[in-house]
Scaffold this motif. Sequence first.
Motif, short mmCIF file in Angstrom:
data_model
loop_
_atom_site.label_atom_id
_atom_site.label_comp_id
_atom_site.label_asym_id
_atom_site.label_seq_id
_atom_site.Cartn_x
_atom_site.Cartn_y
_atom_site.Cartn_z
N SER A 156 -18.94 38.60 64.30
CA SER A 156 -18.62 39.54 63.22
C SER A 156 -17.24 39.23 62.73
O SER A 156 -16.47 38.55 63.40
CB SER A 156 -18.72 40.98 63.68
OG SER A 156 -17.53 41.34 64.30
N SER A 157 -16.92 39.69 61.53
CA SER A 157 -15.62 39.33 61.02
C SER A 157 -14.95 40.53 60.39
O SER A 157 -15.58 41.39 59.80
CB SER A 157 -15.73 38.17 60.04
OG SER A 157 -15.88 38.64 58.74
N LEU A 158 -13.65 40.58 60.53
CA LEU A 158 -12.89 41.73 60.05
C LEU A 158 -12.73 41.72 58.55
O LEU A 158 -12.21 42.64 57.97
CB LEU A 158 -11.52 41.78 60.73
CG LEU A 158 -11.51 42.42 62.11
CD1 LEU A 158 -10.09 42.63 62.57
CD2 LEU A 158 -12.25 43.75 62.12
N LEU A 159 -13.19 40.66 57.88
CA LEU A 159 -13.08 40.68 56.43
C LEU A 159 -14.26 41.41 55.82
O LEU A 159 -14.36 41.59 54.63
CB LEU A 159 -12.96 39.27 55.86
CG LEU A 159 -14.04 38.25 56.16
CD1 LEU A 159 -14.79 37.91 54.90
CD2 LEU A 159 -13.42 37.01 56.77
N ALA A 207 -26.05 48.58 59.74
CA ALA A 207 -27.24 47.76 59.60
C ALA A 207 -26.91 46.45 58.89
O ALA A 207 -27.44 45.39 59.23
CB ALA A 207 -28.32 48.51 58.83
N MET A 208 -26.03 46.53 57.92
CA MET A 208 -25.65 45.32 57.20
C MET A 208 -24.91 44.35 58.09
O MET A 208 -24.99 43.15 57.93
CB MET A 208 -24.79 45.67 56.00
CG MET A 208 -25.63 46.16 54.85
SD MET A 208 -24.62 46.75 53.52
CE MET A 208 -25.90 47.28 52.40
N LEU A 209 -24.14 44.89 59.01
CA LEU A 209 -23.39 44.02 59.91
C LEU A 209 -24.24 43.59 61.10
O LEU A 209 -23.77 42.92 62.00
CB LEU A 209 -22.12 44.73 60.41
CG LEU A 209 -21.16 45.18 59.31
CD1 LEU A 209 -19.93 45.82 59.91
CD2 LEU A 209 -20.75 44.01 58.43
N GLY A 210 -25.52 43.98 61.08
CA GLY A 210 -26.43 43.50 62.11
C GLY A 210 -26.55 44.39 63.33
O GLY A 210 -27.02 43.97 64.38
N ALA A 259 -15.06 48.08 64.13
CA ALA A 259 -14.43 48.00 65.44
C ALA A 259 -15.42 48.26 66.57
O ALA A 259 -15.19 47.89 67.71
CB ALA A 259 -13.28 48.99 65.53
N HIS A 260 -16.55 48.90 66.25
CA HIS A 260 -17.52 49.20 67.29
C HIS A 260 -18.68 48.21 67.34
O HIS A 260 -19.69 48.44 67.97
CB HIS A 260 -18.03 50.63 67.15
CG HIS A 260 -17.02 51.63 67.60
ND1 HIS A 260 -15.97 52.01 66.80
CD2 HIS A 260 -16.88 52.30 68.77
CE1 HIS A 260 -15.22 52.88 67.46
NE2 HIS A 260 -15.74 53.08 68.65
N LEU A 261 -18.54 47.13 66.62
CA LEU A 261 -19.60 46.12 66.62
C LEU A 261 -19.71 45.40 67.94
O LEU A 261 -20.78 44.96 68.33
CB LEU A 261 -19.31 45.08 65.54
CG LEU A 261 -19.99 45.27 64.20
CD1 LEU A 261 -19.49 44.24 63.23
CD2 LEU A 261 -21.49 45.15 64.35
N GLU A 262 -18.59 45.26 68.61
CA GLU A 262 -18.53 44.53 69.87
C GLU A 262 -19.20 43.17 69.80
O GLU A 262 -20.17 42.91 70.50
CB GLU A 262 -19.16 45.38 70.99
CG GLU A 262 -18.37 46.63 71.23
CD GLU A 262 -18.97 47.50 72.32
OE1 GLU A 262 -20.01 47.11 72.86
OE2 GLU A 262 -18.38 48.54 72.61
N PRO A 263 -18.67 42.33 68.96
CA PRO A 263 -19.24 40.99 68.88
C PRO A 263 -18.73 40.12 70.02
O PRO A 263 -17.69 40.44 70.62
CB PRO A 263 -18.70 40.46 67.56
CG PRO A 263 -17.37 41.13 67.43
CD PRO A 263 -17.49 42.47 68.10
N GLU A 264 -19.44 39.08 70.32
CA GLU A 264 -18.92 38.12 71.30
C GLU A 264 -17.87 37.23 70.63
O GLU A 264 -16.98 36.72 71.28
CB GLU A 264 -20.04 37.26 71.87
CG GLU A 264 -20.85 37.94 72.96
CD GLU A 264 -22.01 38.75 72.35
OE1 GLU A 264 -22.42 39.73 72.98
OE2 GLU A 264 -22.48 38.40 71.26
N ILE A 265 -18.05 37.04 69.32
CA ILE A 265 -17.13 36.18 68.58
C ILE A 265 -16.59 36.95 67.37
O ILE A 265 -17.37 37.47 66.58
CB ILE A 265 -17.83 34.90 68.09
CG1 ILE A 265 -18.38 34.12 69.30
CG2 ILE A 265 -16.88 34.03 67.28
CD1 ILE A 265 -19.37 33.05 68.93
N LEU A 266 -15.28 37.05 67.27
CA LEU A 266 -14.67 37.77 66.15
C LEU A 266 -13.95 36.78 65.25
O LEU A 266 -13.22 35.92 65.71
CB LEU A 266 -13.69 38.81 66.68
CG LEU A 266 -12.99 39.65 65.60
CD1 LEU A 266 -13.97 40.64 64.99
CD2 LEU A 266 -11.80 40.38 66.19
#
Lengths: 285, 433
Positions: free
Chosen positions: B103-106, B127-130, B174-181
Amino acid sequence: MSLLNVDQRSVGLLPHVRIQPAKGLLDLDLASLWHYRELIYILVWRDVTVRYKQTLLGVAWAMFQPVATMLIFTAVFSVMGKIPSDGSPYPVFLYAGLLPWFYVSQALSRGGTSLVGEAPLISKVYFPRLILPLSATMSPLVDLILAFVAFLGLMAWYEVVPTWRILFLPLFAGLATTFTLAAGLWISALYVRYRDVGHILPMLIQLGMFVSPILYPVSKVPESWRALYALNPVVSVVQGFRWALIPGFQVDFVMFLPSLGVVFVILIGGLIYFRSMERTFADVI
Amino acid sequence: MSDVAITADRLSKNYRLGAGTVQHNTLRDHLMHRLRSLTRWGAGQSESDASFWALKDISFEVKRGEVLGIVGHNGAGKSTLLKILSRITQPTTGTADIYGRVSSLLEVGTGFHSELTGRENIFLNAAMLGMRREEVRRKFDEIVAFSGVEDFIDMPVKRYSSGMYVRLAFAVAAHLEPEILIVDEVLAVGDASFQQKCLGKMEEVSRSGRTVLIVSHNMTVIEGLCERAILLEKGRVAKIGNTHEVVEGYADAIRNLAGTEIHARQDREGLGEILLTRIEVLDGDRHPVAAAITGRDIIIRMSYRCAKGKEFRNCRVSISVNGRKAQDLFVLSTDIVDPKPLTLRGEGYVDFIIPELPLTGGAYFFQSYIESNGHAQDWIKNVAPFSVLDADYYGTGKLCPPGWEANGVLIHYRWESGEGLSADAWPSRARAS
């Protein structure tokens, strides 16, 4: 043409994504569509919610609009224009045609503008782009259902009792969705490249109403023009709706075949075109 | 394999100019182009083949939990690389393997709909951010609490203040908790406090052992957060490895672009018997640089040429530095700092030596002025751009707050604090500059 191959074998539970240039002509990448299925649902929900927010009548608009149109058109074309309706009361005949037409015109215009309308999304977030025209063609189905409820009232008023044929209605609604999706794929992808589409599309939709048997019965179309006329998928959709809704309505099912072929060709072509344009959407939009 | 988060293998991205993506935005243009190329069949085909490689053969590997910095000039391909890795656009050739959710902060606030309520937007945006609906439901209260807009959660976001809007959007991301930011500071929007929050989030995520990719123009951020970095130059990997070495390489690359040609300028005022020919920025070792670095010694060299066979007495050469709002920040002038007479003849230069450059990172420009015997000889406004790279001026690891780029100057100072009203006593807790 796959952008996303979900492959969980290689590293435990972590989803693995391979990013590579698109290959092949027609790889729908159904896996990623399935993965994002909730987004389709939520976009449809958003479209419907936003349409009726801050309105007094709310979803009643979805019924009011076709009913009002039906009343006006009946006054103009039936009372003043004396247009025949193949036996059934003209308002019922007309409304059974307006029902799918309202859907088709809305689905075309929403589907066609679905990519350009979400330009910030496309240049910022990844998701299968197919979701945008897909959800845009599905959201007017909600309006269709509401307008159908109004139609039931109309039938009761004219004491028209539906037959078993009504069970086939979803089939023709499905045909309408397939056609509008197919056309929406072309229109939306072309719109990204050529903003001319924004001017052409409303014109085409307006024209579409007159080359489809909404206001008049197919019997009014000269025999010699019927073959050409039958290429229009909306003809089949409208005839199908009338056949399913109006008892005793006669339909020449042979006329369906050319338009089914047309829908198939547009759909396959549209998917290929959409897929090939998809990789440059974010760069061009 | 399992400790790898990202593998990029010869990623390349080609943008076609001409017939393709850029110029023909209307059907008419496209048709006209087709027609024109028909009439010149076989002759002028090369025009439509114009293209450039935004990225060329980019290969690298990022280990899980690693924080990787990406640096380079504008147009070096940083944003294109991030767009490919976040799957917004496709590479032309090459592959990348990504293990884990990205996920990306942009993406903050992307897809928010102004008519929908805060509650509805949380679900839509997630939902858009997956994010799955199930997951959002679980974290819903947490997201709302984090955003601090509890009382307005059922109000359409169009009635939100911009601050509330951004806080809510950020809470979702901030609550997406991606493995890769992925963080692209260059594209980060929002006010100063929001950018500060992004920076905080970046630090927090990098400490939590997740993989982070950062694009920044701020060398201090890169050096502070990243163990490794990549320097991109014209779409290629110019350097990869230890952050410090890469940042040095970046400064070297900037050095190669030095020197400004002035002689072609027509918009000058004055008698014109003495002309400014060149402005150069040199570092402390007198190597020309394209950009100065905050807090380092720099030299501004003004070269001049006088009318043949003439000598000019009582000259004054000066240069002023303007900030981003075109305000004068300071002026350097030969007569003020040293009243000895200056006589100019032939060709030569004047060096202004500035110890510890007191400017924040940003884009400035120079204004030059030369006079003799009180007569203006050559005056050029906006004579040359002057870029400064931000660095830690006070040696505390902190930079000026956002909003101060190319705006105001840095001065040395210290502060003290005390308790009670005693004004005369020297407080015990004091911090020197």
